[in-house]
Motif scaffolding. Sequence first.
Motif, PDB file in Angstrom:
ATOM      1  N   ARG A 137      23.245  17.928   3.364  1.00  0.00           N
ATOM      2  CA  ARG A 137      21.942  18.605   3.335  1.00  0.00           C
ATOM      3  C   ARG A 137      22.249  20.079   2.834  1.00  0.00           C
ATOM      4  O   ARG A 137      23.255  20.917   3.348  1.00  0.00           O
ATOM      5  CB  ARG A 137      21.613  18.863   4.924  1.00  0.00           C
ATOM      6  N   MET A 159      15.412   6.188   2.716  1.00  0.00           N
ATOM      7  CA  MET A 159      15.270   7.321   3.572  1.00  0.00           C
ATOM      8  C   MET A 159      14.720   6.862   4.946  1.00  0.00           C
ATOM      9  O   MET A 159      13.509   6.361   4.932  1.00  0.00           O
ATOM     10  CB  MET A 159      14.721   8.317   3.220  1.00  0.00           C
ATOM     11  N   ARG A 161      13.537   7.901   8.704  1.00  0.00           N
ATOM     12  CA  ARG A 161      13.395   8.950   9.645  1.00  0.00           C
ATOM     13  C   ARG A 161      13.303   8.619  11.014  1.00  0.00           C
ATOM     14  O   ARG A 161      12.444   7.742  11.286  1.00  0.00           O
ATOM     15  CB  ARG A 161      12.430   9.993   9.293  1.00  0.00           C
ATOM     16  N   TYR A 162      13.829   9.089  12.140  1.00  0.00           N
ATOM     17  CA  TYR A 162      13.836   8.771  13.469  1.00  0.00           C
ATOM     18  C   TYR A 162      13.949   9.693  14.522  1.00  0.00           C
ATOM     19  O   TYR A 162      14.365  10.847  14.363  1.00  0.00           O
ATOM     20  CB  TYR A 162      14.663   7.797  13.908  1.00  0.00           C
ATOM     21  N   GLU A 188       9.572   6.401  10.085  1.00  0.00           N
ATOM     22  CA  GLU A 188       9.407   6.109   8.776  1.00  0.00           C
ATOM     23  C   GLU A 188      10.567   5.525   7.789  1.00  0.00           C
ATOM     24  O   GLU A 188      11.496   5.744   8.128  1.00  0.00           O
ATOM     25  CB  GLU A 188       9.025   7.384   7.915  1.00  0.00           C
ATOM     26  N   GLU A 205      16.337  14.769  -2.177  1.00  0.00           N
ATOM     27  CA  GLU A 205      14.972  14.544  -1.470  1.00  0.00           C
ATOM     28  C   GLU A 205      14.877  15.834  -0.505  1.00  0.00           C
ATOM     29  O   GLU A 205      15.889  16.284   0.059  1.00  0.00           O
ATOM     30  CB  GLU A 205      15.151  13.251  -0.612  1.00  0.00           C
ATOM     31  N   ALA A 207      14.035  17.656   2.797  1.00  0.00           N
ATOM     32  CA  ALA A 207      14.418  17.380   4.297  1.00  0.00           C
ATOM     33  C   ALA A 207      13.637  18.493   4.954  1.00  0.00           C
ATOM     34  O   ALA A 207      14.038  19.672   4.961  1.00  0.00           O
ATOM     35  CB  ALA A 207      15.970  17.622   4.541  1.00  0.00           C
ATOM     36  N   GLU A 211      12.703  15.770  12.801  1.00  0.00           N
ATOM     37  CA  GLU A 211      13.327  14.163  13.186  1.00  0.00           C
ATOM     38  C   GLU A 211      14.721  14.292  12.272  1.00  0.00           C
ATOM     39  O   GLU A 211      15.115  15.067  11.508  1.00  0.00           O
ATOM     40  CB  GLU A 211      12.346  13.297  12.739  1.00  0.00           C
ATOM     41  N   LYS A 212      15.415  13.548  13.036  1.00  0.00           N
ATOM     42  CA  LYS A 212      16.790  12.934  12.170  1.00  0.00           C
ATOM     43  C   LYS A 212      16.544  12.108  11.080  1.00  0.00           C
ATOM     44  O   LYS A 212      15.663  11.423  10.917  1.00  0.00           O
ATOM     45  CB  LYS A 212      17.622  12.174  13.388  1.00  0.00           C
ATOM     46  N   THR A 213      17.589  12.108   9.929  1.00  0.00           N
ATOM     47  CA  THR A 213      17.308  11.277   8.959  1.00  0.00           C
ATOM     48  C   THR A 213      18.610  10.430   8.527  1.00  0.00           C
ATOM     49  O   THR A 213      19.810  11.195   8.808  1.00  0.00           O
ATOM     50  CB  THR A 213      16.939  12.492   7.667  1.00  0.00           C
ATOM     51  N   ARG A 230      24.371   9.198   8.112  1.00  0.00           N
ATOM     52  CA  ARG A 230      23.590  10.168   8.721  1.00  0.00           C
ATOM     53  C   ARG A 230      23.394  11.510   7.912  1.00  0.00           C
ATOM     54  O   ARG A 230      24.320  11.866   7.044  1.00  0.00           O
ATOM     55  CB  ARG A 230      24.043  10.437   9.955  1.00  0.00           C
ATOM     56  N   ASP A 232      22.224  14.316   9.287  1.00  0.00           N
ATOM     57  CA  ASP A 232      22.119  15.402  10.340  1.00  0.00           C
ATOM     58  C   ASP A 232      23.589  15.390  10.958  1.00  0.00           C
ATOM     59  O   ASP A 232      24.316  14.567  10.957  1.00  0.00           O
ATOM     60  CB  ASP A 232      21.014  15.313  11.395  1.00  0.00           C
TER      61      ASP A 232
END
Length: 232
Positions: A137, A159, A161-162, A188, A205, A207, A211-213, A230, A232
């Motif tokens: 990141r 990717m 996301r959660y 997603e 991409e 960020a 949400e976590k990615t 991960r 994050d």
Amino acid sequence: MWRIITFVILMLTGFAASAGAEERRLVVVELFTSQGCSSCPPADAFLHELAKRDDVLALGMHVDYWDYIGWKDVFGQKAHSERQRAYAHVGGRRSVYTPQMIVQGEQHVVGNHPVEVNSLIKRHQAQAGKASLTVVRDAGKLRISAQAQGVAQPVAVLMVRYMPQGVTQIQKGENAGREIAYANIVTEIKVLDIWDMKSPFETSERASGSEKTAIILQTRGHGPILAAARAD
């Protein structure tokens, strides 16, 4: 003198153990679940345990095909149901069910059978990886790079996301009256690119959001997952 030697050996052994733990493959476990399924809460609870592990990427995929029986899953998505059906098609299965866990995009197992799930996780961690994946990141962007370590084949760069957690007071259906906590709720899944694995891969991409990615390299057509990381 022997004390010094013993201390050095212990330090080196500890370092080797630590390095070995860090090098373990991140295994992806997808739980296909529904708030309208009376058999799902034990599997949902088990996903909380998997979500605490550094060596597992646990993902809660809430489906929508049980919504008709009295309660609409507030996290359910048609895309998750379609993903599960695609796994079934690739695996030669005629039907889908909940709770179901798919481990590393390959094996399916009843989601409330932790012994079987943990056995599959260990099996995948013992296997050699077919791709390396790095996600960093940086300045509001995710910088993604990957290199092939095996046979070249088309790979989808996904990717995911959660939300780390969510709680729902279920008012109708098979779980009526229960308040259930959920872990790593997927919101997603997006295909960023298709990588042919013939040369190193790089992309970036944006960020955004809270949400976590995570990034997943999955053989095109809902095949085996080659690597995950991960963000994050």
